[in-house]
Write a protein that holds these residues in place. Structure first.
Motif, PDB file in Angstrom:
ATOM      1  N   LEU A 294       3.182  -1.374  -0.718  1.00 54.08           N
ATOM      2  CA  LEU A 294       2.090  -1.476   0.258  1.00 54.08           C
ATOM      3  C   LEU A 294       2.541  -2.176   1.539  1.00 54.08           C
ATOM      4  CD1 LEU A 294      -1.054  -2.362  -1.884  1.00 54.08           C
ATOM      5  CD2 LEU A 294      -0.596  -0.270  -0.651  1.00 54.08           C
ATOM      6  N   ARG A 295       3.457  -3.125   1.431  1.00 54.88           N
ATOM      7  CA  ARG A 295       3.902  -3.826   2.631  1.00 54.88           C
ATOM      8  C   ARG A 295       4.809  -2.966   3.501  1.00 54.88           C
ATOM      9  NH1 ARG A 295       4.627  -8.301  -0.920  1.00 54.88           N
ATOM     10  NH2 ARG A 295       6.832  -7.768  -1.072  1.00 54.88           N
ATOM     11  N   LYS A 296       5.667  -2.190   2.866  1.00 48.52           N
ATOM     12  CA  LYS A 296       6.692  -1.484   3.629  1.00 48.52           C
ATOM     13  C   LYS A 296       6.306  -0.071   4.043  1.00 48.52           C
ATOM     14  CE  LYS A 296      10.642  -4.105   1.889  1.00 48.52           C
ATOM     15  NZ  LYS A 296      12.003  -4.032   1.307  1.00 48.52           N
TER      16      LYS A 296
ATOM     17  N   GLN B  22      -5.292   0.990   4.161  1.00 47.23           N
ATOM     18  CA  GLN B  22      -4.252   0.101   3.674  1.00 47.23           C
ATOM     19  C   GLN B  22      -4.828  -1.264   3.298  1.00 47.23           C
ATOM     20  OE1 GLN B  22      -1.179  -0.696   6.517  1.00 47.23           O
ATOM     21  NE2 GLN B  22       0.293  -1.388   4.979  1.00 47.23           N
ATOM     22  N   GLU B  23      -5.722  -1.759   4.129  1.00 49.35           N
ATOM     23  CA  GLU B  23      -6.350  -3.048   3.830  1.00 49.35           C
ATOM     24  C   GLU B  23      -7.198  -2.968   2.569  1.00 49.35           C
ATOM     25  OE1 GLU B  23      -9.393  -6.240   5.978  1.00 49.35           O
ATOM     26  OE2 GLU B  23      -8.769  -4.417   6.998  1.00 49.35           O
ATOM     27  N   ASP B  24      -7.940  -1.876   2.425  1.00 51.16           N
ATOM     28  CA  ASP B  24      -8.791  -1.728   1.242  1.00 51.16           C
ATOM     29  C   ASP B  24      -7.955  -1.633  -0.034  1.00 51.16           C
ATOM     30  OD1 ASP B  24     -11.243  -1.067  -0.265  1.00 51.16           O
ATOM     31  OD2 ASP B  24     -10.330   0.922  -0.389  1.00 51.16           O
ATOM     32  N   VAL B  25      -6.846  -0.902   0.024  1.00 56.45           N
ATOM     33  CA  VAL B  25      -5.988  -0.762  -1.155  1.00 56.45           C
ATOM     34  C   VAL B  25      -5.357  -2.101  -1.507  1.00 56.45           C
ATOM     35  CG1 VAL B  25      -3.921   0.354  -2.051  1.00 56.45           C
ATOM     36  CG2 VAL B  25      -5.562   1.678  -0.736  1.00 56.45           C
ATOM     37  N   TRP B  26      -4.971  -2.866  -0.486  1.00 59.03           N
ATOM     38  CA  TRP B  26      -4.415  -4.202  -0.768  1.00 59.03           C
ATOM     39  C   TRP B  26      -5.457  -5.111  -1.437  1.00 59.03           C
ATOM     40  CZ3 TRP B  26       0.265  -6.447  -0.695  1.00 59.03           C
ATOM     41  CH2 TRP B  26       0.287  -7.831  -0.803  1.00 59.03           C
ATOM     42  N   ASN B  27      -6.691  -5.044  -0.956  1.00 60.42           N
ATOM     43  CA  ASN B  27      -7.759  -5.846  -1.569  1.00 60.42           C
ATOM     44  C   ASN B  27      -7.958  -5.460  -3.030  1.00 60.42           C
ATOM     45  OD1 ASN B  27      -8.185  -7.196   0.815  1.00 60.42           O
ATOM     46  ND2 ASN B  27      -9.856  -5.877   1.478  1.00 60.42           N
ATOM     47  N   ARG B  28      -7.885  -4.184  -3.310  1.00 54.71           N
ATOM     48  CA  ARG B  28      -8.068  -3.736  -4.695  1.00 54.71           C
ATOM     49  C   ARG B  28      -6.911  -4.208  -5.583  1.00 54.71           C
ATOM     50  NH1 ARG B  28     -11.789   0.447  -5.502  1.00 54.71           N
ATOM     51  NH2 ARG B  28     -12.845   1.134  -3.618  1.00 54.71           N
ATOM     52  N   LEU B  29      -5.693  -4.186  -5.048  1.00 55.37           N
ATOM     53  CA  LEU B  29      -4.563  -4.658  -5.831  1.00 55.37           C
ATOM     54  C   LEU B  29      -4.685  -6.168  -6.102  1.00 55.37           C
ATOM     55  CD1 LEU B  29      -1.855  -4.135  -7.173  1.00 55.37           C
ATOM     56  CD2 LEU B  29      -0.753  -4.461  -4.949  1.00 55.37           C
ATOM     57  N   SER B  30      -5.083  -6.926  -5.086  1.00 56.05           N
ATOM     58  CA  SER B  30      -5.287  -8.368  -5.296  1.00 56.05           C
ATOM     59  C   SER B  30      -6.403  -8.621  -6.306  1.00 56.05           C
ATOM     60  CB  SER B  30      -5.616  -9.050  -3.958  1.00 56.05           C
ATOM     61  OG  SER B  30      -4.561  -8.899  -3.051  1.00 56.05           O
ATOM     62  N   HIS B  31      -7.462  -7.826  -6.206  1.00 60.07           N
ATOM     63  CA  HIS B  31      -8.562  -7.952  -7.174  1.00 60.07           C
ATOM     64  C   HIS B  31      -8.075  -7.641  -8.593  1.00 60.07           C
ATOM     65  CE1 HIS B  31     -12.709  -7.706  -8.659  1.00 60.07           C
ATOM     66  NE2 HIS B  31     -12.345  -6.584  -9.267  1.00 60.07           N
ATOM     67  N   SER B  32      -7.225  -6.642  -8.744  1.00 62.58           N
ATOM     68  CA  SER B  32      -6.690  -6.292 -10.062  1.00 62.58           C
ATOM     69  C   SER B  32      -5.841  -7.431 -10.622  1.00 62.58           C
ATOM     70  CB  SER B  32      -5.856  -5.008  -9.956  1.00 62.58           C
ATOM     71  OG  SER B  32      -6.625  -3.948  -9.416  1.00 62.58           O
ATOM     72  N   CYS B  33      -5.021  -8.036  -9.762  1.00 61.46           N
ATOM     73  CA  CYS B  33      -4.184  -9.154 -10.225  1.00 61.46           C
ATOM     74  C   CYS B  33      -5.055 -10.315 -10.703  1.00 61.46           C
ATOM     75  CB  CYS B  33      -3.261  -9.611  -9.097  1.00 61.46           C
ATOM     76  SG  CYS B  33      -2.048  -8.375  -8.601  1.00 61.46           S
ATOM     77  N   ARG B  34      -6.090 -10.582  -9.952  1.00 63.47           N
ATOM     78  CA  ARG B  34      -6.981 -11.676 -10.347  1.00 63.47           C
ATOM     79  C   ARG B  34      -7.646 -11.394 -11.686  1.00 63.47           C
ATOM     80  NH1 ARG B  34     -12.184 -13.817  -6.840  1.00 63.47           N
ATOM     81  NH2 ARG B  34     -13.048 -15.202  -8.422  1.00 63.47           N
TER      82      ARG B  34
ATOM     83  N   ALA C 131       0.380 -14.847   0.295  1.00 61.82           N
ATOM     84  CA  ALA C 131       1.370 -15.471   1.167  1.00 61.82           C
ATOM     85  C   ALA C 131       2.389 -14.455   1.650  1.00 61.82           C
ATOM     86  CB  ALA C 131       2.068 -16.599   0.412  1.00 61.82           C
ATOM     87  N   ALA C 132       2.766 -13.534   0.775  1.00 58.82           N
ATOM     88  CA  ALA C 132       3.780 -12.571   1.165  1.00 58.82           C
ATOM     89  C   ALA C 132       3.269 -11.586   2.188  1.00 58.82           C
ATOM     90  CB  ALA C 132       4.277 -11.823  -0.079  1.00 58.82           C
ATOM     91  N   PHE C 133       1.977 -11.277   2.146  1.00 61.08           N
ATOM     92  CA  PHE C 133       1.446 -10.261   3.044  1.00 61.08           C
ATOM     93  C   PHE C 133       0.725 -10.848   4.237  1.00 61.08           C
ATOM     94  CE2 PHE C 133      -0.700  -6.213   3.991  1.00 61.08           C
ATOM     95  CZ  PHE C 133       0.370  -5.371   3.821  1.00 61.08           C
ATOM     96  N   SER C 134       0.740 -12.204   4.353  1.00 59.95           N
ATOM     97  CA  SER C 134       0.022 -12.814   5.462  1.00 59.95           C
ATOM     98  C   SER C 134       0.635 -12.469   6.792  1.00 59.95           C
ATOM     99  CB  SER C 134       0.003 -14.328   5.279  1.00 59.95           C
ATOM    100  OG  SER C 134       1.337 -14.817   5.215  1.00 59.95           O
TER     101      SER C 134
ATOM    102  N   ASN D  65      -5.759  -9.372   6.504  1.00 67.46           N
ATOM    103  CA  ASN D  65      -5.896 -10.498   5.584  1.00 67.46           C
ATOM    104  C   ASN D  65      -6.105  -9.962   4.178  1.00 67.46           C
ATOM    105  OD1 ASN D  65      -6.394 -12.852   4.343  1.00 67.46           O
ATOM    106  ND2 ASN D  65      -8.371 -13.256   5.304  1.00 67.46           N
ATOM    107  N   PRO D  66      -5.236 -10.297   3.213  1.00 68.95           N
ATOM    108  CA  PRO D  66      -5.343  -9.712   1.873  1.00 68.95           C
ATOM    109  C   PRO D  66      -6.302 -10.404   0.948  1.00 68.95           C
ATOM    110  CG  PRO D  66      -3.428 -11.088   1.992  1.00 68.95           C
ATOM    111  CD  PRO D  66      -4.055 -11.123   3.357  1.00 68.95           C
ATOM    112  N   GLN D  67      -7.157 -11.294   1.450  1.00 66.34           N
ATOM    113  CA  GLN D  67      -8.075 -11.976   0.544  1.00 66.34           C
ATOM    114  C   GLN D  67      -9.200 -11.048   0.129  1.00 66.34           C
ATOM    115  OE1 GLN D  67      -9.287 -15.448   2.582  1.00 66.34           O
ATOM    116  NE2 GLN D  67      -7.457 -16.598   2.019  1.00 66.34           N
ATOM    117  N   VAL D  68      -9.697 -11.292  -1.077  1.00 57.99           N
ATOM    118  CA  VAL D  68     -10.719 -10.434  -1.668  1.00 57.99           C
ATOM    119  C   VAL D  68     -11.925 -11.274  -2.000  1.00 57.99           C
ATOM    120  CG1 VAL D  68     -11.254  -8.927  -3.612  1.00 57.99           C
ATOM    121  CG2 VAL D  68      -8.986  -8.894  -2.615  1.00 57.99           C
ATOM    122  N   ARG D  69     -13.098 -10.747  -1.792  1.00 55.19           N
ATOM    123  CA  ARG D  69     -14.326 -11.410  -2.213  1.00 55.19           C
ATOM    124  C   ARG D  69     -15.071 -10.489  -3.150  1.00 55.19           C
ATOM    125  NH1 ARG D  69     -19.718 -12.034  -0.223  1.00 55.19           N
ATOM    126  NH2 ARG D  69     -19.282 -10.609   1.468  1.00 55.19           N
ATOM    127  N   GLU D  70     -15.603 -11.059  -4.179  1.00 52.55           N
ATOM    128  CA  GLU D  70     -16.345 -10.266  -5.164  1.00 52.55           C
ATOM    129  C   GLU D  70     -17.571  -9.634  -4.515  1.00 52.55           C
ATOM    130  OE1 GLU D  70     -13.888 -10.500  -8.296  1.00 52.55           O
ATOM    131  OE2 GLU D  70     -15.840  -9.543  -8.339  1.00 52.55           O
TER     132      GLU D  70
END
Length: 771
Positions: A297-299, A308-320, A436-439, A444-449
């Motif tokens: 996603l970064r490269k 791209q932002e939405d997919v990153w949010n979903r990946l962060s949500h999955s990790c959480r 931190a890696a994608f900042s 912004n890769p932060q996700v809110r429920e």
């Protein structure tokens, strides 16, 4: 009519047949259902035309009316319709399959009417499932528990996939109701536990499928299948098409969210997942797949940055969700039995430590897990519950956690206070490393429920909070200056509106001020905005109380208290070890002499006589008034009159006449032999002689005489001394010598090292030596 207080499955009803004749049928019979067709649910796609929106609203109205009609039926009619109406089951299945999830942006409502229709259908479906999971509605309307379990199982009213969908769709705001509903289903029909055990391997195959699509392979004991020979030909996350990458992340997000929702609502299922090695598979998948997907996603260059932002949010949500799922399984299978203080606490503690140890190689997962759920807190609870835990092992685990943070190149955040350690940070993504890696990227890769910060959902009327179009989970994507500019632009056109109302509108429409102006002018605001006061002022920020004013410390008001003093002597402060002065500089420094000089100069001034001017007193000169009048108050007391005169030595020791001056104290001469004369000569001439230290030999003789006299009074015969040496060899031995030798041989084991084995056995039998 059905009989009261008789289970529905045993009731008989009398009804006329089509020809008008009376007949008796069971209360649950196919001919008793109403002929009614339930319309299946069809989702509204993004960018739908007005005709499609109208069709969706019409279908939603039909579904809502049909389900409300069904909920209004009596108990027997309701169950006849549920069991024997296939269109009804198809309607519910279609909603579970196609209803929008929390992060599903493809089916967001395009108007308030669509949102209201979606909310009505959602509520009706939930109430229908809730009634279907209840076998006893009242004392008169109930089913036999065993028959109820057979009905819902044999007619597929509930199965494991449906229960998973129910948890992810209705879990927010209805967790308690869902927990009771699912618990009743599993209690009345234990066959669902076996179905769950058969479903877990299918759930684990999701991880293998994603790894296979990404060209990765889970090595080690966690791999379910051997690696295929053509695995190296599979496209990777960097080489696959953009749509395939998006589909994989959507698939991962939906799967992890569903599993977490199910385990969170029904913790009893954690044991089934745990028995299939779910934790090991999850951590290995996380360590293998997540960094690869983040790197892709970064490269990769996306034409649509919003996508791209939405997919990153979903990946962060999955990790959480994966991290929280692992914590749920550990908590309910290991930690909870320890905290409850049940049996086999040592076994559960050993299992928990074993899981933490197995996570040490998975550095990325371990650091993300420790960020949300500090392992040090769990180990601290473990040590409090079981003080016998090996401290070396726990220290090794904590060092491994620190090493994992260093291994991923991240700094461990400061420890959160105990009151807030169990709470989640509402606006922070699950993976700190990912953020931190994608900042450095453009978003912004932060996700809110979904639904966080909104109204709380209560009971059966709770509805999955559907975000408005354009809302993708960001807290506030604009700066304060941009926000003030938007408010100024809107108020230039609409000066009668309050800033508080405008802020609510901007937040609702993702800070798109053009959309806000358009909806206000066309009167198309969301229902929750129409209920607000349009002149509502801007909320005033509450000033936090000054902590320093309430702070109390032993160092308050000292020379280094910077909170109460503006100036501090910086010469008293230095960093590191202070450089000392040289010996010569220290000796040449005469500052202490100058400090003492003024003090000693005060003693040089000696005044013999002070002249007091008329009208002044001695007090003005710092002098005391002297009165030479004689005080005869105590003259009548004869102080020292009766004391002994002379040296004080006489008070301690009486005077003794020297021996040479004594007269008539010579001892009588008794002529009874030389021995008696010598004894009399040894007697001192002076009986009251002051002896500072008596003769020790004399003291021993007196003690021996007292001892002999006491033994004689008591009739005690002193024991004869033993003689084991005897006569020389060849001359024969006396009887006493032989007796003494036998006695020594029998009793010689009492001392030295002759009885060590017996005494060691005695100690061991008393528990003094661990066996």
């Amino acid at each position: 009519m059905a009989c009261a207080r008789v289970p529905l499955d045993e009731q008989q009803v009398t009804e006329p047949d089509p020809l008008g004749k009376e007949r008796t049928l069971p209360a649950l019979h196919p001919e008793r259902k109403e002929e009614r067709y339930f319309v299946p649910y069809t989702p509204l796609s993004e960018g739908s035309s007005p005709a499609e929106v109208e069709e969706f609203l019409e279908h939603a109205k039909f579904i809502t009316e049909d389900l409300e009609w069904l909920l209004g039926l009596p108990h027997d009619r309701f169950w006849c319709q549920v069991v024997f109406d296939e269109s009804f089951q198809s309607c519910l299945d279609s909603y579970l399959h196609h209803a929008p999830r929390g992060l599903d942006l493809a089916a967001l409502p395009s108007s308030p009417a669509v949102a209201e229709a979606q909310r009505s259908v959602h509520r009706a479906v939930f109430l229908t499932f809730l009634r279907m999971a209840t076998h006893k509605e009242s004392k008169e309307n109930f089913l036999t528990p065993a028959v109820f379990g057979e009905i819902i199982y044999e007619n597929y009213l509930f199965d494991i996939p449906k229960i998973l969908d129910l948890c992810v769709l209705f879990g927010k705001g209805n967790s308690q109701l869902l927990h009771k509903m699912i618990e009743n289903i599993f209690t009345q029909q234990p066959a669902y536990y076996s179905d769950l055990n058969e479903t877990v391997p299918t759930v684990l195959e999701v991880f293998d499928t994603i790894l296979d699509r990404c060209g990765l392979h889970c090595e080690g004991a966690t791999a379910m299948e051997p690696m295929k020979l053509n695995a190296h030909k599979q496209p990777t996350a960097m080489t696959m098409s953009q749509q395939d990458l998006v589909d994989i992340i959507l698939y991962l997000c939906d799967s992890t969210t569903t599993i977490h929702a199910f385990l969170d609502i029904f913790p009893a299922a954690c044991s089934s997942f745990h028995s299939h090695g779910f934790l090991g598979r999850l951590t290995s998948f996380y360590e293998t797949a997540v960094p690869d997907l983040e790197k892709a996603l970064r490269k990769r260059n996306f034409d649509d940055k919003d996508l791209q932002e939405d997919v990153w949010n979903r990946l962060s949500h999955s990790c959480r969700k994966m991290v929280e799922t692992a914590h749920l399984v550990l908590h309910h299978t290991c930690l909870q039995p320890i905290l409850e203080g049940g049996e086999n606490m040592q076994t559960f503690a050993e299992e928990l430590l074993q899981h933490f140890t197995s996570m040490l190689p998975e550095k990325r997962f371990l650091s993300d897990y420790d960020e949300q759920f500090p392992i040090a807190d769990d180990i601290s609870l473990l040590q409090q519950a079981l003080p016998v835990i090996d401290e070396t092992r726990t220290s090794y685990l904590l060092q491994g956690v620190e090493s994992a943070w260093d291994g991923v190149g991240r700094r461990k955040p400061s420890q959160i206070q105990a009151g807030a350690s169990s709470s989640f940070l509402a606006n922070q993504g699950a993976v700190g490393g990912a953020s931190a890696a994608f900042s450095s990227a453009s978003f912004n890769p932060q996700v809110r429920e979904p639904g966080e910060g909104g109204e709380s959902l209560r009971g059966a009327e709770a509805m999955l909070e559907v975000p408005q179009k354009g809302h993708n989970g960001e807290v506030c994507p604009v700066s304060s200056a941009e926000l003030e500019s938007m408010l100024s632009c809107i108020r230039d056109l609409l000066p009668d509106l309050g800033e508080g109302f405008l802020l609510a509108c901007l937040q609702e429409y993702n800070y798109n001020f053009e959309l806000v102006i358009n909806n206000i002018l066309e009167d198309r605001l969301a229902p929750n905005l129409n209920e607000l006061d349009r002149a509502m002022p801007r909320p005033v920020k509450e000033e936090l109380p000054d902590v320093l004013s309430k702070r109390s410390n032993v160092f308050d008001d000292d020379e280094f208290d910077i909170f109460r003093k503006d100036q501090v002597d910086m010469s008293r402060i230095w960093k590191g070890r202070r450089k000392g002065e040289s010996t010569r500089e220290m000796l040449d420094n005469k500052q202490h002499v100058a400090e003492q000089k003024a003090r000693y100069q005060a003693y040089e001034t000696v005044v013999d006589e002070v002249v007091i001017e008329p009208g002044e007193t001695a007090a003005s000169y710092g002098l005391d008034d002297y009165d030479d009048e004689y005080d005869d108050t105590y003259d009548i007391n004869q102080v020292g009159a009766n004391d002994l005169d002379g040296d004080s030595l006489l008070n301690r020791r009486p005077f003794t006449v020297p021996q040479v001056l004594r007269k008539g104290n010579k001892p009588e001469e008794v002529e009874e032999g030389e021995d008696e004369d010598e004894e009399e000569d040894s007697i001192p001439n002076n009986v009251n002689r002051d002896q500072f230290v008596q003769d020790p030999a004399l003291l021993r003789e007196r003690a021996e005489a007292r001892r002999a006299a006491m033994q004689q009074r008591k009739g005690f015969r002193p024991e004869r001394s033993s003689n084991v040496v005897g006569r020389p060899k060849g001359q024969g031995q006396a009887t006493e010598t032989l007796v003494d030798r036998r006695k020594k041989e029998a009793n010689k084991s009492r001392g030295a090292n002759h009885n060590r084995r017996n005494m060691a056995d005695r100690k061991r039998n008393k528990g003094m030596i661990p066996s």
